[in-house]
Design a protein around this motif. Structure first.
Motif, PDB file in Angstrom:
ATOM      1  N   CYS A 208       0.845  -1.198   0.000  1.00 35.51           N
ATOM      2  CA  CYS A 208       0.000   0.000   0.000  1.00 35.51           C
ATOM      3  C   CYS A 208       0.876   1.242   0.000  1.00 35.51           C
ATOM      4  O   CYS A 208       2.107   1.156   0.080  1.00 35.51           O
ATOM      5  N   LEU A 209       0.229   2.377  -0.090  1.00 36.85           N
ATOM      6  CA  LEU A 209       0.888   3.672   0.085  1.00 36.85           C
ATOM      7  C   LEU A 209       0.568   4.151   1.494  1.00 36.85           C
ATOM      8  O   LEU A 209      -0.599   4.259   1.866  1.00 36.85           O
ATOM      9  N   LYS A 210       1.594   4.422   2.276  1.00 33.75           N
ATOM     10  CA  LYS A 210       1.401   4.829   3.663  1.00 33.75           C
ATOM     11  C   LYS A 210       1.670   6.328   3.809  1.00 33.75           C
ATOM     12  O   LYS A 210       2.649   6.861   3.251  1.00 33.75           O
ATOM     13  N   LEU A 211       0.809   6.971   4.549  1.00 24.95           N
ATOM     14  CA  LEU A 211       0.980   8.406   4.791  1.00 24.95           C
ATOM     15  C   LEU A 211       2.257   8.636   5.580  1.00 24.95           C
ATOM     16  O   LEU A 211       2.526   7.969   6.579  1.00 24.95           O
ATOM     17  N   ARG A 212       3.058   9.573   5.128  1.00 19.79           N
ATOM     18  CA  ARG A 212       4.321   9.854   5.804  1.00 19.79           C
ATOM     19  C   ARG A 212       4.089  10.568   7.144  1.00 19.79           C
ATOM     20  O   ARG A 212       3.058  11.215   7.332  1.00 19.79           O
ATOM     21  N   PRO A 213       5.033  10.465   8.073  1.00 17.71           N
ATOM     22  CA  PRO A 213       4.893  11.190   9.344  1.00 17.71           C
ATOM     23  C   PRO A 213       4.713  12.693   9.151  1.00 17.71           C
ATOM     24  O   PRO A 213       4.032  13.350   9.932  1.00 17.71           O
ATOM     25  N   ARG A 214       5.314  13.216   8.092  1.00 14.80           N
ATOM     26  CA  ARG A 214       5.098  14.620   7.695  1.00 14.80           C
ATOM     27  C   ARG A 214       4.595  14.589   6.249  1.00 14.80           C
ATOM     28  O   ARG A 214       5.382  14.649   5.301  1.00 14.80           O
ATOM     29  N   SER A 215       3.300  14.483   6.097  1.00 17.64           N
ATOM     30  CA  SER A 215       2.726  14.281   4.757  1.00 17.64           C
ATOM     31  C   SER A 215       2.419  15.573   4.030  1.00 17.64           C
ATOM     32  O   SER A 215       2.071  15.543   2.852  1.00 17.64           O
ATOM     33  N   LYS A 216       2.520  16.711   4.719  1.00 16.26           N
ATOM     34  CA  LYS A 216       2.153  17.982   4.087  1.00 16.26           C
ATOM     35  C   LYS A 216       3.174  18.377   3.021  1.00 16.26           C
ATOM     36  O   LYS A 216       4.355  18.552   3.305  1.00 16.26           O
ATOM     37  N   VAL A 217       2.686  18.466   1.790  1.00 17.40           N
ATOM     38  CA  VAL A 217       3.507  18.884   0.666  1.00 17.40           C
ATOM     39  C   VAL A 217       3.063  20.283   0.264  1.00 17.40           C
ATOM     40  O   VAL A 217       1.862  20.572   0.260  1.00 17.40           O
ATOM     41  N   PRO A 218       3.986  21.176  -0.058  1.00 23.09           N
ATOM     42  CA  PRO A 218       3.582  22.538  -0.434  1.00 23.09           C
ATOM     43  C   PRO A 218       2.547  22.555  -1.549  1.00 23.09           C
ATOM     44  O   PRO A 218       2.578  21.743  -2.465  1.00 23.09           O
ATOM     45  N   ASP A 328      -4.208  26.931   2.615  1.00 21.28           N
ATOM     46  CA  ASP A 328      -2.959  26.419   2.080  1.00 21.28           C
ATOM     47  C   ASP A 328      -2.412  25.266   2.905  1.00 21.28           C
ATOM     48  O   ASP A 328      -1.294  24.824   2.688  1.00 21.28           O
ATOM     49  N   GLY A 329      -3.198  24.767   3.848  1.00 19.80           N
ATOM     50  CA  GLY A 329      -2.704  23.703   4.696  1.00 19.80           C
ATOM     51  C   GLY A 329      -1.653  24.181   5.667  1.00 19.80           C
ATOM     52  O   GLY A 329      -0.805  23.425   6.105  1.00 19.80           O
ATOM     53  N   GLU A 330      -1.689  25.437   6.035  1.00 20.79           N
ATOM     54  CA  GLU A 330      -0.664  26.002   6.900  1.00 20.79           C
ATOM     55  C   GLU A 330      -1.228  26.482   8.223  1.00 20.79           C
ATOM     56  O   GLU A 330      -0.648  27.325   8.884  1.00 20.79           O
ATOM     57  N   GLY A 331      -2.410  25.977   8.622  1.00 19.32           N
ATOM     58  CA  GLY A 331      -3.040  26.430   9.856  1.00 19.32           C
ATOM     59  C   GLY A 331      -2.131  26.256  11.058  1.00 19.32           C
ATOM     60  O   GLY A 331      -1.460  25.236  11.202  1.00 19.32           O
ATOM     61  N   ALA A 332      -2.123  27.234  11.941  1.00 19.03           N
ATOM     62  CA  ALA A 332      -1.218  27.198  13.082  1.00 19.03           C
ATOM     63  C   ALA A 332      -1.476  26.005  13.969  1.00 19.03           C
ATOM     64  O   ALA A 332      -0.564  25.425  14.541  1.00 19.03           O
ATOM     65  N   LYS A 333      -2.745  25.596  14.128  1.00 16.14           N
ATOM     66  CA  LYS A 333      -3.077  24.506  15.029  1.00 16.14           C
ATOM     67  C   LYS A 333      -3.171  23.155  14.310  1.00 16.14           C
ATOM     68  O   LYS A 333      -3.403  22.144  14.939  1.00 16.14           O
ATOM     69  N   GLY A 335      -0.822  21.710  12.941  1.00 22.25           N
ATOM     70  CA  GLY A 335       0.443  21.032  13.100  1.00 22.25           C
ATOM     71  C   GLY A 335       1.285  21.140  11.854  1.00 22.25           C
ATOM     72  O   GLY A 335       0.788  21.384  10.763  1.00 22.25           O
ATOM     73  N   PRO A 336       2.590  20.940  11.984  1.00 22.26           N
ATOM     74  CA  PRO A 336       3.477  21.063  10.833  1.00 22.26           C
ATOM     75  C   PRO A 336       3.490  19.817   9.965  1.00 22.26           C
ATOM     76  O   PRO A 336       4.131  19.815   8.922  1.00 22.26           O
ATOM     77  N   ASN A 337       2.798  18.754  10.370  1.00 21.89           N
ATOM     78  CA  ASN A 337       2.970  17.461   9.707  1.00 21.89           C
ATOM     79  C   ASN A 337       1.950  17.164   8.607  1.00 21.89           C
ATOM     80  O   ASN A 337       2.297  16.535   7.613  1.00 21.89           O
ATOM     81  N   HIS A 338       0.691  17.548   8.786  1.00 24.74           N
ATOM     82  CA  HIS A 338      -0.363  17.155   7.855  1.00 24.74           C
ATOM     83  C   HIS A 338      -1.247  18.354   7.514  1.00 24.74           C
ATOM     84  O   HIS A 338      -1.407  19.271   8.316  1.00 24.74           O
ATOM     85  N   ASP A 359      -0.784  11.925  16.397  1.00 28.52           N
ATOM     86  CA  ASP A 359      -0.030  11.278  15.319  1.00 28.52           C
ATOM     87  C   ASP A 359      -0.944  10.275  14.636  1.00 28.52           C
ATOM     88  O   ASP A 359      -2.048   9.990  15.119  1.00 28.52           O
ATOM     89  N   ALA A 360      -0.475   9.730  13.509  1.00 28.42           N
ATOM     90  CA  ALA A 360      -1.309   8.805  12.757  1.00 28.42           C
ATOM     91  C   ALA A 360      -0.449   7.810  12.002  1.00 28.42           C
ATOM     92  O   ALA A 360       0.672   8.113  11.584  1.00 28.42           O
ATOM     93  N   ASP A 361      -0.965   6.597  11.834  1.00 26.44           N
ATOM     94  CA  ASP A 361      -0.359   5.552  11.007  1.00 26.44           C
ATOM     95  C   ASP A 361      -1.446   5.108  10.037  1.00 26.44           C
ATOM     96  O   ASP A 361      -2.266   4.239  10.337  1.00 26.44           O
ATOM     97  N   LEU A 362      -1.471   5.719   8.853  1.00 25.13           N
ATOM     98  CA  LEU A 362      -2.588   5.551   7.927  1.00 25.13           C
ATOM     99  C   LEU A 362      -2.133   4.979   6.589  1.00 25.13           C
ATOM    100  O   LEU A 362      -1.063   5.332   6.081  1.00 25.13           O
ATOM    101  N   CYS A 363      -2.959   4.084   6.045  1.00 19.65           N
ATOM    102  CA  CYS A 363      -2.705   3.466   4.750  1.00 19.65           C
ATOM    103  C   CYS A 363      -3.757   3.936   3.753  1.00 19.65           C
ATOM    104  O   CYS A 363      -4.949   3.960   4.069  1.00 19.65           O
ATOM    105  N   PHE A 364      -3.324   4.302   2.562  1.00 22.62           N
ATOM    106  CA  PHE A 364      -4.293   4.549   1.495  1.00 22.62           C
ATOM    107  C   PHE A 364      -4.810   3.214   0.978  1.00 22.62           C
ATOM    108  O   PHE A 364      -4.114   2.197   1.010  1.00 22.62           O
TER     109      PHE A 364
END
Length: 593
Positions: A208-218, A328-333, A335-338, A359-364
């Motif tokens: 599967c494709l697993k969500l990264r610990p820091r999945s937020k991409v610009p 933009d997915g940059e909300g202060a609350k 978190g920096p990860n998702h 935190d999360a351990d998620l599979c697509f």
């Protein structure tokens, strides 16, 4: 449940139609003329959505009423209409998003016009497997569904941190880290001097494709993309242009702000997609060899809004995630990860605030439900959720045979491990001390018995899927050892010990198949092709016990969506049950060097 609601709605519709027909013929409406029996096959499973059934019944009822209603008969028709509406409302409430099993039980239907060819036993097995896999999406969900079924069958949970106390005739199970599971059915005449452990093994994970610990991409091209890791050896090109859902575990903070709670979450709705590049923008070379960069071109695009009926974000989420930055997915609350949008959807499903997600351990996963195609089944994660279903189904069936269990001198065991697709080297994987520890604890709970005492009389049937003969690529298969879909379970052999099967043990399993009335076929790989492996050789080497590798033949192994045959589901489950019932006698009648 949904089956009862569907049956009730169908029954109400039949009452209405019977009354309308009776009125048109000039008769009076009575209880006997307005009531018809719902056939058993309608009560058990339906071939279309119950909401559609209720809607069609109302439409047909309205047409009948306009031509036949008068006086007291109209009042009776009105009462029946009210009954239909009441049952329709029940069906709608049952079918709402989030109700347990609504989508997998009612959207997963056979393709219209295709005739069901499988036997009733295999149909039941295939349907039951589709219900099982429909509740999964991650190893944790596979274990959770297995646990739910074991508890329903009377198995008692054993806790890792406590001493295990078992007794002959008892039913038990244990889990580890939420992604591995084992279960025991202790024979009523269990003896450390005469019995052994009859073990069925499988694994809970799939590529599967697993969500990264820091999945937020610009943000790019007006979209929110998600960073993922490829897990296992997937056919990643099959993940393009598919609606993707999410499943896994989420760590949520407790109200005291100190503790944390691990919770399951499953979103079987289209949340993301990995779009292909249009044919006009690719070169002939790129089209002939579909190549892509797994780091930069295998990123799912988060679809907004998430789901057709997704409610607006909670006021709590709005306050915490801010204004324009949230877009933009940059909300202060958040978190920096998702991305905040992803966290809000997960939080909405869990009924918590997005800020509570630690935190999360998620599979697509493929968001499209599994379904039947005539005798075939189309589903994600056939490899190897099907094998986990089979071993769970087998031990529950064995436990239900009280007289057989009472007379058994063995301890029947099933186990399913995580991380097989990446080598099994983990605390919850097969290439660890986990199974040995489980067995030692169970045996010590039965008295002064050790695994070393019963190893010579023990046996492991390792269950993992096999390569079914592909009609378009028949030259890829060894001619004399071709596994055909619908022809039974497969014994897998390899001279280089990629599988643990030996000729003597293979013949014993063929005999088990004959005793259990289960067809068995053979598979080996060609000399000019690489051979996969599974948990069988690992566990056989660790425990020093005899092992045979078997499985169900399938097409498109490691694709996001795979194909198997309904008859083979019943065959594997039947073979597993046959090991519990017949192996000891066959073993005792076999003379070896």
């Amino acid at each position: 449940g949904i089956a009862a609601a569907a049956a009730a709605s169908a029954a109400a519709g039949k009452m209405f139609r019977a009354a309308s027909t009776h009125l048109r013929s000039g008769g009076a409406v009575t209880a006997s003329s307005a009531t018809t029996r719902t056939p058993p096959h309608v009560q058990s499973r339906r071939s279309f959505h119950p909401c559609a059934t209720a809607g069609a019944a109302k439409q047909r009822g309205s047409a009948s009423t306009s031509t036949a209603c008068s006086g007291g008969a109209a009042a009776t028709i009105a009462a029946l209409s009210a009954t239909i509406l009441e049952h329709s409302a029940l069906v709608r409430r049952t079918c709402r998003k989030g109700a347990p099993g609504w989508w997998r039980r009612e959207q997963r239907r056979s393709i219209v016009g295709m005739k069901q060819q499988a036997s009733s036993a295999s149909t039941t097995a295939a349907d039951d497997f589709l219900d099982f896999v429909g509740a999964t999406g991650s190893p944790a969900h596979t274990v959770a569904e297995a646990k739910r079924r074991l508890v329903g069958a009377g198995f008692q949970e054993l806790t890792e941190g406590e001493r295990w106390e078992l007794s002959p005739g008892g039913l038990y199970f244990a889990t580890y880290q939420g992604t591995a599971i084992c279960a025991f059915a202790v024979g009523g005449q269990f003896s450390g001097s005469q019995g052994g452990a009859l073990i069925l093994g499988a694994h809970t994970d799939s590529p599967c494709l697993k969500l990264r610990p820091r999945s937020k991409v610009p943000k790019k091209a007006g979209t929110l993309q998600l960073g993922v890791d490829t897990y296992g050896g997937g056919l990643w090109h099959t993940w393009f242009d598919r609606p993707l859902g999410l499943a896994g575990t989420v760590l949520v903070s407790k109200p005291d702000g100190i503790g944390m709670e691990e919770r399951l979450v499953r979103l079987p709705i289209p949340l993301a997609v990995i779009p292909n590049l249009a044919i006009h923008l690719t070169t002939p070379e790129e089209r002939n060899a579909f190549k892509f960069n797994k780091e930069t071109q295998l990123r799912p695009v988060l679809c907004k809004p998430c789901g057709i009926d997704a409610p607006a974000p909670s006021s709590d989420a709005k306050k915490e995630d801010g204004d324009t930055k949230k877009e933009d997915g940059e909300g202060a609350k958040s978190g920096p990860n998702h991305h905040a949008e992803l966290l809000e959807e997960v939080a909405r499903e869990l009924g918590v605030a997005a800020s509570d997600i630690v935190d999360a351990d998620l599979c697509f996963m493929d968001a499209a439900p599994s379904h039947k195609m005539g005798p075939y089944i189309s589903s994600p994660r056939i490899d190897n959720v099907l094998s986990t279903w089979a071993v769970v189904d087998a031990i529950i069936a064995f436990a239900a045979k009280s007289e057989v269990l009472k007379a058994s001198q063995d301890i029947a065991v099933i186990c399913s491990f995580d991380h097989e697709e990446v080598g099994s080297v983990s605390a919850s994987g097969a290439n660890s001390a986990l199974l040995g520890r489980w067995l030692d604890r169970a045996l010590s709970g039965l008295g002064d018995v050790r695994m070393a005492d019963i190893a010579a009389r023990s046996f492991l049937l390792s269950c993992d899927c096999a390569h079914g003969l592909h009609p378009n690529y028949a030259d890829k298969y060894q001619t004399e050892h071709q596994a055909i879909l619908g022809k039974g379970a497969v014994i897998k052999s390899n001279a280089n010990q990629r599988y643990a099967t030996t000729p003597v043990l293979a013949q014993m399993i063929r005999q088990v198949g004959r005793e259990a009335n289960v067809p068995v076929q053979e598979f080996i790989v060609r000399n000019d092709c690489p051979c996969g492996s599974t948990i069988g050789p690992l566990l056989s080497a660790q425990l020093g016990i005899r092992t045979v590798d078997v499985g169900v033949p399938q097409w498109a192994m490691h694709s996001i969506r795979e194909t198997a045959h309904g008859d083979d589901c019943a065959a594997l489950s039947g073979l597993c049950l046959g090991v519990f019932e017949h192996f000891r006698r066959i073993d005792g009648s076999t003379s070896r060097l």
